[in-house]
Design a protein around this motif. Sequence first.
Motif, mmCIF file in Angstrom:
data_model
loop_
_atom_site.group_PDB
_atom_site.id
_atom_site.type_symbol
_atom_site.label_atom_id
_atom_site.label_comp_id
_atom_site.label_asym_id
_atom_site.label_seq_id
_atom_site.Cartn_x
_atom_site.Cartn_y
_atom_site.Cartn_z
ATOM 1 N N VAL A 102 0.837 -1.201 0.000
ATOM 2 C CA VAL A 102 0.000 0.000 0.000
ATOM 3 C C VAL A 102 0.873 1.253 0.000
ATOM 4 O O VAL A 102 0.586 2.224 -0.716
ATOM 5 C CB VAL A 102 -0.948 -0.014 1.216
ATOM 6 C CG1 VAL A 102 -1.616 1.346 1.397
ATOM 7 C CG2 VAL A 102 -2.009 -1.087 1.046
ATOM 8 N N ALA A 103 1.943 1.238 0.806
ATOM 9 C CA ALA A 103 2.830 2.403 0.853
ATOM 10 C C ALA A 103 3.474 2.650 -0.514
ATOM 11 O O ALA A 103 3.587 3.797 -0.962
ATOM 12 C CB ALA A 103 3.899 2.196 1.930
ATOM 13 N N ARG A 104 3.901 1.565 -1.183
ATOM 14 C CA ARG A 104 4.493 1.739 -2.520
ATOM 15 C C ARG A 104 3.461 2.292 -3.499
ATOM 16 O O ARG A 104 3.770 3.171 -4.326
ATOM 17 C CB ARG A 104 5.038 0.399 -3.017
ATOM 18 C CG ARG A 104 6.286 -0.085 -2.291
ATOM 19 C CD ARG A 104 6.943 -1.232 -3.036
ATOM 20 N NE ARG A 104 6.078 -2.399 -3.119
ATOM 21 C CZ ARG A 104 6.047 -3.360 -2.200
ATOM 22 N NH1 ARG A 104 6.822 -3.283 -1.126
ATOM 23 N NH2 ARG A 104 5.244 -4.414 -2.336
ATOM 24 N N ALA A 105 2.232 1.777 -3.437
ATOM 25 C CA ALA A 105 1.189 2.269 -4.338
ATOM 26 C C ALA A 105 0.890 3.742 -4.066
ATOM 27 O O ALA A 105 0.681 4.526 -5.001
ATOM 28 C CB ALA A 105 -0.079 1.426 -4.170
ATOM 29 N N GLU A 106 0.889 4.128 -2.791
ATOM 30 C CA GLU A 106 0.641 5.533 -2.458
ATOM 31 C C GLU A 106 1.741 6.425 -3.024
ATOM 32 O O GLU A 106 1.467 7.506 -3.559
ATOM 33 C CB GLU A 106 0.571 5.690 -0.931
ATOM 34 C CG GLU A 106 -0.701 5.166 -0.306
ATOM 35 C CD GLU A 106 -1.899 6.024 -0.672
ATOM 36 O OE1 GLU A 106 -1.708 7.188 -1.058
ATOM 37 O OE2 GLU A 106 -3.026 5.521 -0.573
ATOM 38 N N ARG A 107 2.998 5.976 -2.916
ATOM 39 C CA ARG A 107 4.103 6.784 -3.454
ATOM 40 C C ARG A 107 4.009 6.895 -4.969
ATOM 41 O O ARG A 107 4.265 7.968 -5.542
ATOM 42 C CB ARG A 107 5.441 6.169 -3.037
ATOM 43 C CG ARG A 107 5.749 6.314 -1.553
ATOM 44 C CD ARG A 107 7.209 5.999 -1.263
ATOM 45 N NE ARG A 107 7.520 4.602 -1.539
ATOM 46 C CZ ARG A 107 7.421 3.633 -0.631
ATOM 47 N NH1 ARG A 107 6.990 3.913 0.594
ATOM 48 N NH2 ARG A 107 7.738 2.393 -0.936
ATOM 49 N N ALA A 108 3.640 5.785 -5.639
ATOM 50 C CA ALA A 108 3.515 5.826 -7.098
ATOM 51 C C ALA A 108 2.402 6.781 -7.524
ATOM 52 O O ALA A 108 2.560 7.569 -8.461
ATOM 53 C CB ALA A 108 3.241 4.416 -7.635
ATOM 54 N N VAL A 109 1.275 6.748 -6.837
ATOM 55 C CA VAL A 109 0.173 7.657 -7.161
ATOM 56 C C VAL A 109 0.587 9.107 -6.927
ATOM 57 O O VAL A 109 0.286 9.995 -7.731
ATOM 58 C CB VAL A 109 -1.072 7.294 -6.323
ATOM 59 C CG1 VAL A 109 -2.122 8.394 -6.415
ATOM 60 C CG2 VAL A 109 -1.658 5.974 -6.790
#
Length: 350
Positions: free
Chosen positions: A74-81
């Motif tokens: 989730v943290a990686r997805a948040e950074r990508a977004v």
Amino acid sequence: MNEAVRTRRAAAPLAALVCAAVLAGGTPQAAGTAPAKGVAEAARPLPALYREAAAAAARYEAATRKVAAQRAAVARAERAVSRGEHRLRRLHRRLGAVARRQYQQGGWAPATRLLTTGSPGTLFDQLRAQHQGDHAFDRLLHTTEAVQRQLDRQRAHRRTVLGELKAEADRRRRAQRAVERRLTQAGRRAREAREERAARAAGPITRAALRSGGEEAKWVAPVESYTLSAGYASAGKRWAHSHTGQDFAVGTGTPVRAVGAGTVVRTGSGGPFGNHIVIKHPNGYYTQYAHLSRIQTRQGDRVHAGEQIGLSGSTGNSTGPHLHFEVRVTPDVGSGVDPLPWLRSRGVHV
């Protein structure tokens, strides 16, 4: 995202300790009445209940590890977004700047201005600049559209991993409830078995008295004048995890009383509790009195509610005179319940 974070943080730390105790072969942590699930489940053997609790604890641990991995996803997805949104804002600003220049200059192809140009060379230069400008604008627009599509995919991925995290957190909560339910059932079954054994030994006439606590269920506080200090499950540097009983701050030599009728099943000295006494009561519970300066009873003695059994002190792992009082569902440490609600439910004002 805030809802998902709250979901991840909702797991109680106490449940993890309960799971660890089950995996290590611990005893029940609290007494109570489990939700009714049929006669077959109520009659399930005690070892089976502990095996089921251990299996639920293993599921809880597996779910906890999976939640941690999904939290990182989730943290990686948040950074990508976040990166995608930042890049898209920059592209939108560039498109806006190009559009403003086109408006200020009359567009990339102002026919009247080109046809009235006096020099053919100037005309060709303007046509070439027009073509280059149109090509650059198209590339910028294409890049913006590509970034927008990528951002949409990243947001969809974020929703997916958040959904997976929520589902795994739900599975972890169900496993936690299963552990607590099995431990409660096991504690109840252990108490019922002890009561039945005591009732068979005493005969049918005293069976009701044994179930109600005996001696008209009289209960008293372990000391008369006191100040409540360290409470049950409180944190402290002098115990490994959490406090296993309730401390009554009193001076050295204060008379210590049995809180109810029962049989002295253990007396001892040394170790973290120093001089201590354990009493078994007819209702299946055990009480412990620790850090005594003097023991005034012996193993096997029958005692009555309010009978003096020792004097308070500061022996063992203690920083000052007090009585450490515990209520347990077995004679061993680690099976305690909160003493204050237990005493209050029996009419003792503490």
